[in-house]
Design a protein around this motif. Structure first.
Motif, mmCIF file in Angstrom:
data_model
loop_
_atom_site.group_PDB
_atom_site.id
_atom_site.type_symbol
_atom_site.label_atom_id
_atom_site.label_comp_id
_atom_site.label_asym_id
_atom_site.label_seq_id
_atom_site.Cartn_x
_atom_site.Cartn_y
_atom_site.Cartn_z
ATOM 1 N N ILE A 91 0.820 -1.214 0.000
ATOM 2 C CA ILE A 91 0.000 0.000 0.000
ATOM 3 C C ILE A 91 0.855 1.265 0.000
ATOM 4 C CG2 ILE A 91 -1.974 -1.137 1.062
ATOM 5 C CD1 ILE A 91 -1.082 0.250 3.710
ATOM 6 N N HIS A 92 2.097 1.165 -0.463
ATOM 7 C CA HIS A 92 2.959 2.331 -0.645
ATOM 8 C C HIS A 92 3.264 3.010 0.690
ATOM 9 C CE1 HIS A 92 4.979 5.065 -3.393
ATOM 10 N NE2 HIS A 92 4.480 6.103 -2.749
ATOM 11 N N PRO A 133 -6.714 -0.067 -2.561
ATOM 12 C CA PRO A 133 -5.290 0.281 -2.617
ATOM 13 C C PRO A 133 -4.982 1.469 -1.711
ATOM 14 C CG PRO A 133 -6.165 -0.074 -4.829
ATOM 15 C CD PRO A 133 -7.346 -0.049 -3.892
ATOM 16 N N TRP A 291 -10.710 7.865 -1.229
ATOM 17 C CA TRP A 291 -10.395 7.078 -2.427
ATOM 18 C C TRP A 291 -11.454 7.252 -3.511
ATOM 19 C CZ3 TRP A 291 -6.517 4.194 -4.430
ATOM 20 C CH2 TRP A 291 -6.832 3.355 -5.502
ATOM 21 N N GLN A 320 -2.867 6.991 -7.155
ATOM 22 C CA GLN A 320 -2.057 5.798 -7.368
ATOM 23 C C GLN A 320 -1.345 5.834 -8.723
ATOM 24 O OE1 GLN A 320 -4.149 1.996 -7.659
ATOM 25 N NE2 GLN A 320 -2.522 1.039 -6.473
ATOM 26 N N ARG A 330 7.641 0.741 -8.200
ATOM 27 C CA ARG A 330 6.320 0.475 -8.770
ATOM 28 C C ARG A 330 6.416 0.196 -10.257
ATOM 29 N NH1 ARG A 330 2.240 1.412 -5.166
ATOM 30 N NH2 ARG A 330 0.663 1.510 -6.784
#
Length: 337
Positions: A91-92, A133, A291, A320, A330
């Motif tokens: 999830i960064h 995400p 989101w 994202q 990524r």
């Protein structure tokens, strides 16, 4: 100390900092006169896209404690930092080393390292159960007692200030002060701790601490140390220094706010070049919408007879996509399928 020189196009023009407005937001934060503050915010957002805020309500001691934690984290051996490398997170969230991010694709990667932290959500959270995400747990450093507690307290203070600013921007747009509330109550918010090593010798535009870019989301609240290095590009194309001012945060608007306002509010390009001869630390807090928030031209922002300047997007997928474009790990994951 080594002599440092800059290519001509990298010199930030030193100007009175009033060119980037300094706004007292106390009457917005405490609710005593939000409309007056909103008008000043609206002028700055439309003409500059950057501003300083004072009387923001965030304790100076908390900010200093968080900055000290940032320095403590980056002072760790690389092995300890890499234990929570961002590629270990789905999830960064986590640490990224020098040259991992490239904010300006025309240049070499950024000369900075960082730690990304967000809303720390457990497996029982509804958004985590949905598999959204960028939603889930942080990666926390293992051997820094007190780091998590200070971070979570600072994160909460930043979120509270961001919500107040969003009420001000709503008023500036002629909307109800709570217009954005249901669009930012589950924000894709993140705190980023950054370390910029000093750049020495003759510096060319191919390599800098952070390449020219606009932020991706809604608004950013930046705490910077005393070393300077932030530059903002004005509408004439000049790079203007944005030096630290004691007791203030730097606020800038991102791409999603520009899209929401049909370009009325500016997402202004900025960059960082650390020529101080010292280690530079900064802490941007990115406050981005939920989101599933729909980012489309707000009421009253599209002139009659004209089409919106931007196509509607969902906030989270847009965010994202920008990470996918700028982070090396990524790109590697996408290439690997």
């Amino acid at each position: 100390m080594a002599v440092t020189t800059l290519a001509e196009d990298l010199v930030g023009r030193t100007v009175p900092f009033q060119e980037i407005p300094v706004i007292d937001v106390g009457a917005l934060v405490d609710g005593s006169d939000p409309q007056r503050v909103a008008e000043a915010l609206g002028r700055a957002a439309a003409s500059v896209g950057f501003l300083y805020v004072r009387n923001h309500g965030v304790p100076a001691g908390l900010r200093a404690a968080m900055m000290a934690e940032a320095e403590r984290f980056f002072a760790q051996p690389l092995e300890a930092k890499n234990a929570i490398h961002i590629r270990h997170s789905a999830i960064h969230r986590g640490y990224f080393p020098l040259f991992e991010e490239n904010t300006d694709p025309d240049l070499t990667a950024d000369l900075k390292e960082g730690l990304d932290l967000g809303r720390d959500l457990g497996s029982d959270d509804p958004e985590v159960r949905q598999g959204l995400p960028l939603h889930g747990p942080n990666q926390w450093p293992a051997d820094l007692p007190g780091f998590r507690q200070t971070t979570e307290e600072y994160f909460a203070a930043m979120r509270s200030l961001a919500e107040a600013l969003m009420r001000g921007f709503a008023l500036a747009l002629g909307l109800a002060p709570d217009f954005f509330t249901d669009k930012i109550d589950r924000p894709c918010a993140s705190l980023r701790l950054l370390h910029y090593p000093p750049q020495e010798g003759h510096i060319e535009a191919r390599t800098m601490g952070c390449g020219a870019h606009t932020d991706y989301g809604c608004l950013t609240i930046l705490a910077q140390d005393d070393n300077g290095g932030l530059q903002v590009r004005n509408s004439a194309g000049d790079w203007i220094s944005a030096p630290p001012i004691p007791g203030t945060f730097v606020i800038n608007l991102g791409d999603q706010m520009a899209r929401w306002t049909n370009g009325r509010f500016q997402a202004t390009p900025h960059r960082v070049i650390n020529t101080s001869g010292r280690e530079r630390y900064s802490m941007p807090f990115f406050f981005d919408p939920n989101w599933d928030a729909l980012i489309e031209a707000l009421p009253g922002t599209v002139p009659e007879g004209e089409a919106p300047r931007y196509a509607p997007v969902l906030a989270g997928p847009y965010l994202q996509s920008r990470f996918d474009d700028t982070f090396a790990y990524r790109k590697d994951e996408i290439a690997a399928g």
